[in-house]
Design a protein around this motif. Sequence first.
Motif: not given
Length: 387
Positions: A124-139
């Motif tokens: 189970s991979f913790g991906v959370q989003s495919f938007d790099n800006a969002l990924l950076e914004g959630i740490g």
Amino acid sequence: MIHRNETPAAVYIHIPFCTNKCHYCDFNSYVLKGQPVMDYLDALEREMERTVQLVPPQQIETIFVGGGTPTVLLPDQMESFLKRVRTYFPNQSAELEFSMEANPGTTDKEKLQAMKEGGVNRISFGVQSFDNALLEGIGRIHNTDDVYRSIENARSVGFTNMSIDLMFGLPNQTVEVMNDTLDKALALDLKHYSIYGLKVEEHTLFHSLYQKNQLPLPDEDQEVEMFLLIMKRLRQAGYEQYEISNFAKPGYESRHNSMYWLNRSYYGLGAGAHGYMYGKRHVNIKGVQPYIDATLHGLPLLEQYEISEQDAMEDFMMVGLRMLCGVKRADFSKQFGRELEAVFGNPLSKLLERKLLEPTEEGYKLSENGLLLGNEVFGEFVSLTAE
């Protein structure tokens, strides 16, 4: 109650180490640097040994390794850890589901091979989003390239049963961004997707920002629109929504999580882990070193308490109704020796009248409106006195 006699067929094991702490995370996890990893694995072995002496395992149907990020273990540490699991839980079903959580970017081929050889058959991979800006914004420390590389690596060593976690309701997330993430996620053609709404939990960076009115969250209407879009897209793509936040191709539902939702017993091992055995719930000591120290003298329990019949019945309804197939009268009667309507007639009638529940041949399930108001439904079953 059947729970007081049921030997767990499920095992949860907690690896509390992470490369960093995400801004929304309130899980029991600690940044890996400087942590006594092998001492922790030794302590985990001591807990496993004492636990199976106290509650000897029968055939194990599911094992789930969560965290933290279990895949921060080095390949040799991973091999050692999985060998210990096999030692203390050797009687495994031929159909065993052995899941491990992973973060993209922490799974090279060598580590994945150690996982596969150690018995893991679901990731189970913790991906959370495919938007790099969002990924950076959630740490998050990974980017979308890491996601593709991790899944390609997993496939190359023979993993076929994979899931990814996604999130909606994130700061600065729009319906359009969510739709783009779904495009990219579905293009991977995986067996399972878990998609959770953000909850702003205490003791997180997001909670501090929220308190200061500095967390730009989508409004409630946007969040509902995202959830409706998620359900529509996944169903159109051939995935069954078998639980509020979980979607699977037929036969690939998470059997371990279903143990929780069916209110079944399970072993809980590791720092901060929760377990449910013989009608008692327990929580382990959370800190890494305090947990290690506690295992030198006995079980590392923080607290343990017996579940009353009333609490167990309420739990049955609250977790069971998360499943889209709903709750069954026969299961309730088998677990408690009582009739479902005799105990919960009033809230059932109220929720049916409000069209948040609907009857099935075997019991009750959430309606389409109930799916959007799940917490309101579950709250109707809290602290009720049996009629």
